[in-house]
Design a protein around this motif. Structure first.
Motif, PDB file in Angstrom:
ATOM      1  N   GLY A 132     -49.003 -50.231 -24.969  1.00  0.00           N
ATOM      2  CA  GLY A 132     -47.700 -49.619 -25.185  1.00  0.00           C
ATOM      3  C   GLY A 132     -47.748 -48.850 -26.495  1.00  0.00           C
ATOM      4  O   GLY A 132     -48.816 -48.675 -27.081  1.00  0.00           O
ATOM      5  N   GLY A 133     -46.611 -48.406 -26.969  1.00  0.00           N
ATOM      6  CA  GLY A 133     -46.621 -47.707 -28.237  1.00  0.00           C
ATOM      7  C   GLY A 133     -45.356 -46.945 -28.521  1.00  0.00           C
ATOM      8  O   GLY A 133     -44.366 -47.020 -27.781  1.00  0.00           O
ATOM      9  N   MET A 134     -45.427 -46.198 -29.603  1.00  0.00           N
ATOM     10  CA  MET A 134     -44.300 -45.394 -30.043  1.00  0.00           C
ATOM     11  C   MET A 134     -44.811 -44.032 -30.512  1.00  0.00           C
ATOM     12  O   MET A 134     -45.730 -43.955 -31.315  1.00  0.00           O
ATOM     13  N   VAL A 135     -44.216 -42.975 -29.974  1.00  0.00           N
ATOM     14  CA  VAL A 135     -44.516 -41.617 -30.418  1.00  0.00           C
ATOM     15  C   VAL A 135     -43.384 -41.190 -31.334  1.00  0.00           C
ATOM     16  O   VAL A 135     -42.210 -41.231 -30.947  1.00  0.00           O
ATOM     17  N   PHE A 136     -43.706 -40.786 -32.557  1.00  0.00           N
ATOM     18  CA  PHE A 136     -42.653 -40.381 -33.493  1.00  0.00           C
ATOM     19  C   PHE A 136     -42.977 -39.021 -34.100  1.00  0.00           C
ATOM     20  O   PHE A 136     -44.133 -38.661 -34.306  1.00  0.00           O
ATOM     21  N   GLY A 137     -41.907 -38.263 -34.336  1.00  0.00           N
ATOM     22  CA  GLY A 137     -42.069 -36.925 -34.889  1.00  0.00           C
ATOM     23  C   GLY A 137     -40.780 -36.431 -35.493  1.00  0.00           C
ATOM     24  O   GLY A 137     -39.895 -37.208 -35.862  1.00  0.00           O
ATOM     25  N   ASP A 138     -40.639 -35.116 -35.574  1.00  0.00           N
ATOM     26  CA  ASP A 138     -39.483 -34.521 -36.243  1.00  0.00           C
ATOM     27  C   ASP A 138     -38.182 -34.732 -35.476  1.00  0.00           C
ATOM     28  O   ASP A 138     -37.104 -34.635 -36.050  1.00  0.00           O
ATOM     29  N   ASP A 139     -38.274 -35.002 -34.187  1.00  0.00           N
ATOM     30  CA  ASP A 139     -37.071 -35.179 -33.373  1.00  0.00           C
ATOM     31  C   ASP A 139     -36.810 -36.645 -33.020  1.00  0.00           C
ATOM     32  O   ASP A 139     -36.137 -36.935 -32.033  1.00  0.00           O
ATOM     33  N   GLY A 140     -37.335 -37.585 -33.796  1.00  0.00           N
ATOM     34  CA  GLY A 140     -37.090 -38.994 -33.535  1.00  0.00           C
ATOM     35  C   GLY A 140     -38.318 -39.688 -32.959  1.00  0.00           C
ATOM     36  O   GLY A 140     -39.450 -39.239 -33.154  1.00  0.00           O
ATOM     37  N   PHE A 141     -38.102 -40.792 -32.221  1.00  0.00           N
ATOM     38  CA  PHE A 141     -39.218 -41.542 -31.672  1.00  0.00           C
ATOM     39  C   PHE A 141     -38.893 -42.009 -30.261  1.00  0.00           C
ATOM     40  O   PHE A 141     -37.739 -42.092 -29.852  1.00  0.00           O
TER      41      PHE A 141
END
Length: 312
Positions: A132-141
């Motif tokens: 599993g995981g989490m993708v995070f960037g300038d528009d949140g996660f």
């Protein structure tokens, strides 16, 4: 028009990374310790382990696993080996922010992060663990809870691709200064004790608040740090006078100015040293990645250096 492969990632490319899994042994095989998990094998918190075999002690083995009965009988140090219970939750924290949308050599940093995440994801499934995981960037996660299924990994890929492609439409960095620490705090809320979390982020993401969150997470979770950089993050090119503009802001740099170049190099050196010190203080693996080299070659080198008995 579709962006070049070095600039953005596609679902086909992420799926194809499964074919490169056999090129680097990230996780354990039968009768063999895992190069990755073995980096801090003695701290399997909250997980079941079963006795596997006894072998001659090797430099780097945990002295707490020495089999004293066999050692006394044979007059040679022997250590016990254990194999881990199956279906370990593995969690990928994947950054896709504007600061990663850059690359001066083989690929953009954002693409290298995506490739590494895909390779690790397929390796995890091949090891019968949950991914599993989490993708995070300038528009949140976007969060995907760990499950042992190909569909779950593809869900993570979907979020990763959307975040990666959105970088081409953004004109400025919107990621708050403390975003990385907030993401780490959120990850701590969903990570179970005994899980493994691999942090794929920009080398420049580390802050004091992020260090505190990593220290807290390391108490109950096995962490692996994979900060990503580009050669131009470490040294200015000898290109003379360069002008940069963003909206109403302008910046002019003389890259041939020795004082400026040395200050830039020292700043980059301090960043790398900060990651090294954090890794040593918490006792967690550090596998830095660069856009200047092939991903598989870099991982092989890191894992080889962490093998018991390795000497530079």
């Amino acid at each position: 028009m579709r962006a070049p492969r070095s600039v953005s990632i596609s679902l086909t490319e992420l799926i194809d990374m499964r074919h490169r899994v056999p090129e680097v042994k990230l996780f354990s095989a039968a009768g063999r310790r895992s190069p990755l998990i073995g980096l801090h094998h003695s701290r399997l918190r909250g997980r079941g382990v079963d006795f596997d075999q006894v072998r001659v002690y090797q430099p780097g083995d945990d002295v707490r696993t020495i089999d004293w009965r066999v050692t006394a009988r044979s007059r040679e140090p022997h250590t016990k080996l254990f194999h881990e219970e199956r279906e370990r939750p593995v969690y990928l924290l994947i950054e896709q922010s504007q600061r990663l949308f850059f690359g001066s050599e083989r690929v953009f940093k954002s693409v290298l992060v995506a490739q590494a995440a895909a390779l690790i994801g397929w390796s995890v499934l091949g090891h019968s663990d949950r991914i599993g995981g989490m993708v995070f960037g300038d528009d949140g996660f976007h969060d995907v809870r760990p499950r042992r299924s190909k569909q779950n990994l593809l869900r993570l890929f979907d979020h990763l691709i959307k975040a990666n492609h959105s970088l081409m439409d953004q004109t400025e960095q919107k990621l708050p200064n403390d975003a990385f620490s907030l993401v780490l705090r959120r990850a701590r809320e969903v990570l179970r004790p005994g899980s493994m979390a691999l942090i794929l982020c920009d080398e420049r993401s580390l802050s004091e608040a992020a260090e505190q969150q990593l220290a807290l997470a390391s108490r109950h979770t096995d962490l692996v740090l994979l900060p990503v950089s580009d050669p131009l993050d470490h040294r200015l090119p000898a290109a003379g006078l360069l002008r940069f503009a963003q909206h109403d802001a302008e910046l002019e740099l003389d890259t041939l100015n020795g004082t400026l170049s040395n200050a830039y190099i020292q700043q980059a050196k301090q960043r790398r040293e900060r990651w090294t010190q954090l890794s040593q203080r918490l006792g967690i693996p550090l596998l830095p990645l660069s856009t200047s080299h092939d991903l598989i070659e870099q991982l092989r080198k890191h894992l080889h250096q962490h093998q018991p008995g390795y000497q530079q």
